[in-house]
Design a protein around this motif. Structure first.
Motif, short mmCIF file in Angstrom:
data_model
loop_
_atom_site.label_atom_id
_atom_site.label_comp_id
_atom_site.label_asym_id
_atom_site.label_seq_id
_atom_site.Cartn_x
_atom_site.Cartn_y
_atom_site.Cartn_z
N TYR A 201 0.81 -1.21 0.00
CA TYR A 201 0.00 0.00 0.00
C TYR A 201 0.85 1.27 0.00
CZ TYR A 201 -3.80 -3.15 1.50
OH TYR A 201 -4.73 -4.15 1.60
N ASP A 202 2.08 1.16 0.56
CA ASP A 202 2.95 2.35 0.64
C ASP A 202 3.62 2.66 -0.68
OD1 ASP A 202 4.79 0.31 0.44
OD2 ASP A 202 5.68 0.62 2.42
N GLY A 203 3.45 1.79 -1.68
CA GLY A 203 4.05 2.02 -2.99
C GLY A 203 5.52 1.67 -3.08
N GLU A 204 6.09 1.14 -2.01
CA GLU A 204 7.53 0.84 -2.00
C GLU A 204 7.84 -0.60 -1.59
OE1 GLU A 204 9.51 3.71 0.41
OE2 GLU A 204 8.90 5.42 -0.82
N SER A 205 7.25 -1.07 -0.50
CA SER A 205 7.56 -2.41 -0.02
C SER A 205 7.06 -3.45 -1.02
CB SER A 205 6.92 -2.64 1.35
OG SER A 205 5.51 -2.51 1.26
N VAL A 206 7.81 -4.55 -1.13
CA VAL A 206 7.50 -5.58 -2.11
C VAL A 206 7.57 -6.96 -1.46
CG1 VAL A 206 8.18 -6.68 -4.27
CG2 VAL A 206 8.36 -4.20 -4.05
N GLU A 207 6.53 -7.74 -1.66
CA GLU A 207 6.55 -9.15 -1.28
C GLU A 207 6.59 -9.97 -2.56
OE1 GLU A 207 3.91 -12.58 1.07
OE2 GLU A 207 3.07 -10.58 0.71
N SER A 208 7.56 -10.88 -2.65
CA SER A 208 7.72 -11.68 -3.86
C SER A 208 7.29 -13.12 -3.59
CB SER A 208 9.17 -11.65 -4.34
OG SER A 208 9.53 -10.34 -4.75
N ILE A 209 6.37 -13.60 -4.42
CA ILE A 209 5.82 -14.94 -4.28
C ILE A 209 6.06 -15.69 -5.58
CG2 ILE A 209 3.68 -16.27 -4.00
CD1 ILE A 209 2.63 -13.97 -2.26
N VAL A 210 6.45 -16.95 -5.47
CA VAL A 210 6.75 -17.77 -6.63
C VAL A 210 5.72 -18.87 -6.77
CG1 VAL A 210 8.34 -19.54 -7.48
CG2 VAL A 210 9.22 -17.31 -6.78
N VAL A 211 5.20 -19.02 -7.97
CA VAL A 211 4.43 -20.20 -8.33
C VAL A 211 5.41 -21.14 -9.02
CG1 VAL A 211 2.45 -21.12 -9.60
CG2 VAL A 211 2.32 -18.84 -8.56
N ASP A 212 5.80 -22.17 -8.32
CA ASP A 212 6.85 -23.09 -8.77
C ASP A 212 6.19 -24.25 -9.51
OD1 ASP A 212 8.89 -24.89 -9.12
OD2 ASP A 212 9.74 -24.62 -7.11
N PHE A 213 6.18 -24.20 -10.82
CA PHE A 213 5.48 -25.23 -11.59
C PHE A 213 6.19 -26.58 -11.53
CE2 PHE A 213 3.43 -21.44 -13.06
CZ PHE A 213 2.15 -21.85 -13.38
N PRO A 214 7.52 -26.66 -11.68
CA PRO A 214 8.16 -27.98 -11.53
C PRO A 214 8.03 -28.52 -10.11
CG PRO A 214 9.59 -26.47 -12.73
CD PRO A 214 8.47 -25.65 -12.16
N GLY A 215 8.14 -27.64 -9.10
CA GLY A 215 8.06 -28.07 -7.72
C GLY A 215 6.64 -28.24 -7.21
N LYS A 216 5.66 -27.81 -8.00
CA LYS A 216 4.24 -27.93 -7.66
C LYS A 216 3.90 -27.26 -6.33
CE LYS A 216 3.40 -30.88 -11.13
NZ LYS A 216 2.26 -31.12 -11.99
N GLU A 217 4.43 -26.06 -6.13
CA GLU A 217 4.13 -25.36 -4.89
C GLU A 217 4.13 -23.85 -5.09
OE1 GLU A 217 6.99 -25.63 -1.73
OE2 GLU A 217 8.70 -25.68 -3.11
N VAL A 218 3.48 -23.15 -4.17
CA VAL A 218 3.51 -21.69 -4.09
C VAL A 218 4.28 -21.35 -2.83
CG1 VAL A 218 2.15 -19.59 -3.91
CG2 VAL A 218 1.30 -21.51 -5.29
N ARG A 219 5.29 -20.49 -2.96
CA ARG A 219 6.18 -20.22 -1.82
C ARG A 219 6.81 -18.85 -1.96
NH1 ARG A 219 10.92 -20.68 -4.40
NH2 ARG A 219 11.12 -22.21 -6.10
N PRO A 220 7.46 -18.38 -0.90
CA PRO A 220 8.20 -17.12 -1.01
C PRO A 220 9.35 -17.25 -2.00
CG PRO A 220 7.83 -17.69 1.30
CD PRO A 220 7.44 -18.89 0.48
N TYR A 221 9.65 -16.16 -2.68
CA TYR A 221 10.76 -16.13 -3.63
C TYR A 221 12.08 -16.40 -2.91
CZ TYR A 221 14.06 -14.03 -6.98
OH TYR A 221 15.11 -13.80 -7.83
N ALA A 222 12.93 -17.23 -3.54
CA ALA A 222 14.19 -17.66 -2.90
C ALA A 222 15.40 -17.27 -3.73
CB ALA A 222 14.16 -19.16 -2.65
N ASP A 223 15.34 -16.12 -4.41
CA ASP A 223 16.47 -15.58 -5.17
C ASP A 223 16.87 -16.43 -6.36
OD1 ASP A 223 16.71 -13.34 -3.54
OD2 ASP A 223 17.96 -14.41 -2.11
N GLU A 224 15.99 -17.32 -6.84
CA GLU A 224 16.34 -18.13 -7.99
C GLU A 224 15.97 -17.41 -9.28
OE1 GLU A 224 12.28 -19.97 -6.82
OE2 GLU A 224 13.72 -18.52 -6.03
#
Length: 526
Positions: free
Chosen positions: A355-378
């Motif tokens: 909402y502040d226009g600056e902070s970012v949450e990164s979420i990954v939809v991992d298709f090979p791993g079949k999971e949704v998880r926090p981004y891990a710098d990959e």
């Protein structure tokens, strides 16, 4: 046959045997980013909505306007339903209070009372609209009309075989987010945009030439963008790479290829179509209207500003646990997905701006791993960046189609490594059990099918049907050197290798005319 323009892809068709209202869209769509242009909100919808039949080509929200259908369209109207693979369209109509339905068998002429005839061609690929698109053919008293709207059939022969068409209504402008949202240098965006704009017109000319109707009506676009954040997408800035040319530009470009039978319908225009010709009246002169386009847009922007602000105020849902809800909804679909998951082939990242226009949450939809998880710098193949509130809203309303909402809104930016991947977008429009199972079954059947018929194009022998969506390459195939382009969707192939240069997942079978044996294309990679 009388055709009244009611905006965008919408029209009312009146005959002595009954009236049909098509695709009435008035309210803003896609997170209040798209509005009909010219503005149609001031038409007499109380009267226009009193019709015998209602036809909506597909569920894209610039065609299926639930609020308008509920408030203004007679519930006594019989809904003409395309033969789509799921029940979603009928379910949505029933939820709005409609009770009368005619389920039109695909590509079969149906005679209605009074001698009114209709035929609906349903397109059912997962990439056609939100699981389905369609066109409507109408005949009464010898006059024939084809409302193709923004459907992209591989050919129009099924309509032409029913007799000469007098009025052909079809899309000519853009209805996508590419290339504007991609994080590219402006020069690259302009170049890619110009290519797409040219392909749009080329495809339109091909359809017009195939049908050879007496009169051509450019419809189904473009929308206008009235939010200040999206204003630059309107084709008023002299950008040759803008993919949203309007009807006046269509007439100018059509004239360059010898077109003289184009007719523009403004909201309120009326065309009387007969077997001998067409006469049209307009609420204002067409040339004068488009000469003042900027002023019309600016007036609309101020008038619709409160509507946009009210929409924006409804998107935030801080109580929604985005990561948790994405895991709950998406992971079961990933577990069931074979073709789509393999087709994507890697992780897809969503950067959600707070909402502040600056902070970012990164979420990954991992298709090979079949999971949704926090981004891990990959490394990821696709990355989307958008406001967190938009994803919150999609989860809050349990939206099953993020393409027909977030992506068409253009309220995001994107980056990718490598080619366009159709499976990414196919998956995110199939966030329900019913849609996913249909898409998986379609790709399974599609990938297992073979196409043994070959044709000769220039110095090459190639399979007749495009590996993408089976377009007939005798009509849409263009060979330039060692490259084949299918003009239906602009997909390109390297003929010596068979490799698709536009997207992953499709190869073409091809060999030179003078080659002793064909070069193997191999099985389609998914």
């Amino acid at each position: 046959m009388r055709v009244t323009g009611t905006g965008h892809a919408s029209m009312r068709i009146d005959t002595a045997a009954g009236s049909i209202l098509c695709d009435p869209w008035v309210n803003p769509a896609y997170f209040a980013s798209w509005f009909p242009f010219p503005d149609n909100s001031l038409l007499d919808w109380e009267t226009l909505g009193q019709v015998d039949y209602l036809y909506v080509s597909h569920l894209h929200r610039d065609h299926f306007d639930a609020k308008h259908l509920r408030d203004f369209i007679s519930k006594d109207a019989t809904v003409l339903l395309p033969e789509f693979p799921t029940s979603e369209m009928e379910d949505e109509f029933r939820a709005l209070g409609f009770t009368k339905f005619l389920r039109a068998p695909n590509e079969q002429v149906v005679e209605l009372p009074g001698g009114l005839k209709i035929m609906i061609q349903a397109l059912t690929s997962p990439t056609d609209g939100p699981i389905g698109d369609s066109s409507l053919w109408v005949e009464h008293d010898g006059v024939r009309l084809l409302n193709q709207n923004d459907a992209r059939p591989t050919d129009l022969s099924v309509f032409a075989e029913l007799g000469h068409v007098h009025a052909h209504l079809l899309q000519f402008s853009g209805a996508i987010w590419y290339p504007m949202v991609y994080e590219l240098p402006q020069a690259a965006k302009t170049a890619f945009g110009k290519q797409k704009r040219d392909r749009q017109f080329d495809r339109t000319w091909r359809y017009i030439d195939d049908l050879k109707a007496d009169h051509v009506f450019p419809i189904a676009g473009p929308p206008c963008f009235l939010d200040d954040e999206l204003w630059q997408f309107n084709d008023i800035h002299g950008d040759e790479g803008n993919i949203f040319p309007d009807q006046s530009v269509f007439l100018a470009e059509y004239a360059k290829v010898g077109g003289t039978n184009g007719i523009v319908l403004l909201p309120g225009s009326v065309a009387e179509v007969t077997t001998e010709g067409a006469s049209t009246t307009h609420p204002v002169p067409v040339e004068e209207f488009f000469a003042n386009k900027v002023a019309h847009l600016e007036e609309m922007r101020e008038r619709k500003r409160p509507v946009i602000e009210a929409e924006k105020a409804s998107w935030r849902h801080p109580e929604v646990d985005v990561l948790g809800e994405m895991k709950r909804r998406i992971e079961p679909l990933l577990d069931e997905s074979i073709y789509l998951a393999k087709g994507v082939g890697g992780p897809v990242r969503f950067d959600l701006v707070g909402y502040d226009g600056e902070s970012v949450e990164s979420i990954v939809v991992d298709f090979p791993g079949k999971e949704v998880r926090p981004y891990a710098d990959e490394k990821v193949r696709y990355r989307f960046r958008t406001e967190r509130s938009l994803i919150e809203h999609l989860l809050f309303i349990d939206e099953v189609d993020w393409v027909n909402s977030l992506f068409l809104s253009c309220r995001f930016s994107a980056a990718r490594i490598g080619q366009y991947n159709e499976f990414v977008y196919a998956f995110f429009k199939c966030l329900s059990e019913e849609r996913l199972q249909y898409a998986e079954g379609w790709y399974d059947e599609h990938e297992r099918s073979t196409d043994a018929e070959d044709i000769t194009l220039g110095d090459w022998v190639v399979q007749r049907r495009c590996p993408h969506l089976k377009a007939d390459l005798t009509r849409f195939g263009i060979v330039d050197g060692d490259q084949l382009t299918c003009q239906l969707h602009g997909w390109r192939f390297d003929l010596p290798s068979g490799r698709c240069l536009t997207s992953v997942g499709h190869k073409v079978r091809a060999h030179r005319v003078d080659a002793e044996t064909p070069a193997p294309a191999g099985e389609a990679v998914i």
